[in-house]
Design a protein around this motif. Structure first.
Motif, PDB file in Angstrom:
ATOM      1  N   LEU A  81     -10.545  -6.840 -12.414  1.00  0.00           N
ATOM      2  CA  LEU A  81     -10.478  -7.771 -11.315  1.00  0.00           C
ATOM      3  C   LEU A  81      -9.581  -8.914 -11.645  1.00  0.00           C
ATOM      4  N   LYS A  82      -9.557  -9.176 -13.084  1.00  0.00           N
ATOM      5  CA  LYS A  82      -8.743 -10.216 -13.152  1.00  0.00           C
ATOM      6  C   LYS A  82      -7.118  -9.791 -13.035  1.00  0.00           C
ATOM      7  N   LEU A  83      -6.944  -8.511 -13.579  1.00  0.00           N
ATOM      8  CA  LEU A  83      -5.531  -7.950 -13.663  1.00  0.00           C
ATOM      9  C   LEU A  83      -5.024  -7.675 -11.908  1.00  0.00           C
ATOM     10  N   ASP A  84      -6.293  -7.412 -11.185  1.00  0.00           N
ATOM     11  CA  ASP A  84      -5.682  -7.194  -9.692  1.00  0.00           C
ATOM     12  C   ASP A  84      -5.417  -8.504  -9.143  1.00  0.00           C
ATOM     13  N   TYR A  85      -5.983  -9.826  -9.471  1.00  0.00           N
ATOM     14  CA  TYR A  85      -5.604 -10.751  -8.953  1.00  0.00           C
ATOM     15  C   TYR A  85      -4.025 -11.237  -9.565  1.00  0.00           C
ATOM     16  N   VAL A  86      -3.698 -10.885 -10.868  1.00  0.00           N
ATOM     17  CA  VAL A  86      -2.490 -11.309 -11.467  1.00  0.00           C
ATOM     18  C   VAL A  86      -1.679 -10.152 -10.731  1.00  0.00           C
ATOM     19  N   LYS A 140       1.754 -11.659  -8.722  1.00  0.00           N
ATOM     20  CA  LYS A 140       3.179 -11.323  -9.117  1.00  0.00           C
ATOM     21  C   LYS A 140       3.851 -10.423  -8.044  1.00  0.00           C
ATOM     22  N   ARG A 141       3.123  -9.663  -7.275  1.00  0.00           N
ATOM     23  CA  ARG A 141       3.744  -8.810  -6.293  1.00  0.00           C
ATOM     24  C   ARG A 141       4.108  -9.676  -5.202  1.00  0.00           C
ATOM     25  N   ASP A 142       3.462 -10.753  -4.719  1.00  0.00           N
ATOM     26  CA  ASP A 142       4.278 -11.648  -3.613  1.00  0.00           C
ATOM     27  C   ASP A 142       5.168 -12.499  -4.321  1.00  0.00           C
TER      28      ASP A 142
END
Length: 457
Positions: free
Chosen positions: A281-286, A290-292
């Motif tokens: 969940l934390k990595l998905d947010y990061v 980052k993708r944006d």
């Protein structure tokens, strides 16, 4: 639906292949490099790769990454930034360097009652493997083997998840997270492949697979699966012990000890899964953040390299299919002249060259009826259509033209209403047309390159 189970176990947690030693351990188990009383080479059947699974995986690395590694090294003159061997590089990163999937249809109880149909699972797993390669093209299979020497016949598939599109480092790299997304795990591995397995299982074994359980989007991990199989084996040994009271007591004691260890290991696995979910969940947010940011800095060069790589892949694709041109032409001629297709000898149970080719492209509509939209289509007044065939002897060796179907709307048309338009000049997606497209694309590449050079001057 029936009650025959279906499962797909993917390596995760403690069963993840994150080092060369773990890869060697998987090779030892899958190809039975150890010897045991139950071992029989006749019951270990290779579908992909060789008896050297470790080298098979290295070969995939060389095929997929040698070129991008060379391009990467040309851009970095500093020795500490260059990559000498991408296989060794990934092995030192403590990430998934390969992925194992175990497929199984039917449990021990089912196969005890259907021993005479065990060998039919070769057809099921061979078809399931080719279907998975088509639906998951970024999972490059290095080795696949069927085990018939255990209670339930099952298939081990080991491959490399290859992801393209990275903006930093290599443009193509190993990434389990980007290939086995929640969507691919649920929609492809658990839904589409389950459906394809059910269709092939029904045709070969004459039984129905059970429906997928509601509320569950994944099966056991490979580690949980192996723990369950070990417990099942211990239970079987426990029933077989019929010697002295001391031997019976010792067996029970050993069984309980291993059972406790298995329970502790399962608890650790569940705890690890919970922790990984929280980390995800934390990595998905990061990753989302980052993708944006990466989209803001995406430039013309990265897009250009991606286009050239795609062009190279298209050329390789066409080159791979050029030897099959006579078979494609034979198929098209049969359709255009309404000829029956004899795919093999049903008495001997053998497919001819065209039959082998059609099996790879056949898509079932219902039992006994199939079509080939990925092989050849014709442009007509009804839109793009593909032929629909019936297996008129219901044996998988003889096909008869039945109708045509629109590849977009799936609307069916009778032969009489459209056959006049099924001509060679109306064929769509032929190898010749693809080659012409590649030539035009290469000319465009050369022109853009010349423009860029003039701009630098």
């Amino acid at each position: 639906m029936g009650n025959v189970s279906y499962s797909a176990h993917i390596s995760n947690g403690k069963s993840a292949i994150t080092s060369k030693s773990k890869l060697l351990g998987v090779a030892k188990h899958n190809l039975r490099k150890y010897k045991s009383p139950e071992y029989s080479s006749d019951n270990i059947l290779l579908l992909r790769g060789t008896e050297d699974l470790y080298q098979d995986v290295k070969n995939v690395y060389h095929q997929e990454f040698d070129e991008v590694v060379q391009q990467y090294n040309q851009k970095h003159k500093r020795a500490d930034r260059r990559i000498e061997d991408y296989f060794e590089h990934v092995a030192n990163l403590e990430q998934d360097m390969a992925v194992e999937i175990i497929f199984q249809c039917g449990d021990k109880k089912f196969w005890e009652e259907h021993m005479d149909k065990k060998e039919k699972m070769y057809n099921v797993y061979a078809y399931l493997l080719s279907t998975m390669e088509r639906l998951l093209p970024n999972f490059k299979v290095a080795n696949a083997v069927i085990h018939f020497d255990e209670a339930s016949p099952h298939m081990h598939v080991v491959g490399v998840p290859v992801w393209e599109g990275a903006k930093k480092g290599l443009s193509k790299k190993v990434s389990k997270r980007n290939v086995f997304t929640p969507e691919s795990l649920s929609v492809i591995l658990q839904d589409k492949l389950r459906e394809e397995a059910g269709s092939c299982f029904r045709f070969n074994v004459k039984e129905e697979l059970a429906e997928k359980k509601q509320g569950r989007n994944h099966d056991l991990s490979v580690m949980e699966y192996k723990v369950a199989k070990e417990t099942e084996r211990l239970e079987e040994l426990q029933r077989e012990v019929v010697d002295t009271d001391n031997e019976l007591f010792a067996s029970k004691l050993a069984y309980r000890q291993v059972q406790r260890e298995n329970e502790d290991e399962l608890r650790e696995i569940k705890q690890e899964i919970s922790e990984k979910q929280s980390e995800n969940l934390k990595l998905d947010y990061v990753i989302s953040y980052k993708r944006d940011k990466l989209k803001e800095y995406d430039d013309e060069i990265s897009k250009w390299e991606q286009f050239k790589n795609t062009l190279i892949m298209l050329k390789e694709y066409i080159s791979a299919y050029l030897p099959l041109s006579p078979l494609i032409e034979e198929f098209a001629n049969c359709v255009e002249h309404k000829k029956d297709i004899e795919a093999g000898n049903s008495f001997r149970g053998l497919l001819n060259a065209l039959g082998q080719f059609l099996r790879a492209f056949k898509e079932l509509i219902v039992d006994g009826v199939c079509w080939f939209p990925r092989l050849m289509r014709w442009e007509t007044s009804k839109g793009e259509v593909a032929p629909v065939f019936s297996d008129y002897k219901n044996e998988g060796y003889d096909y008869r033209l039945k109708a045509y179907m629109n590849v977009v709307t799936k609307e069916k048309y009778s032969i009489d209403s459209i056959q006049e338009e099924i001509k060679p000049e109306n064929r769509i997606g032929t190898l010749e047309q693809l080659e012409q497209g590649i030539v035009a694309a290469e000319e465009m590449v050369q022109e853009v390159e010349r423009t860029r050079v003039r701009g630098r001057e």
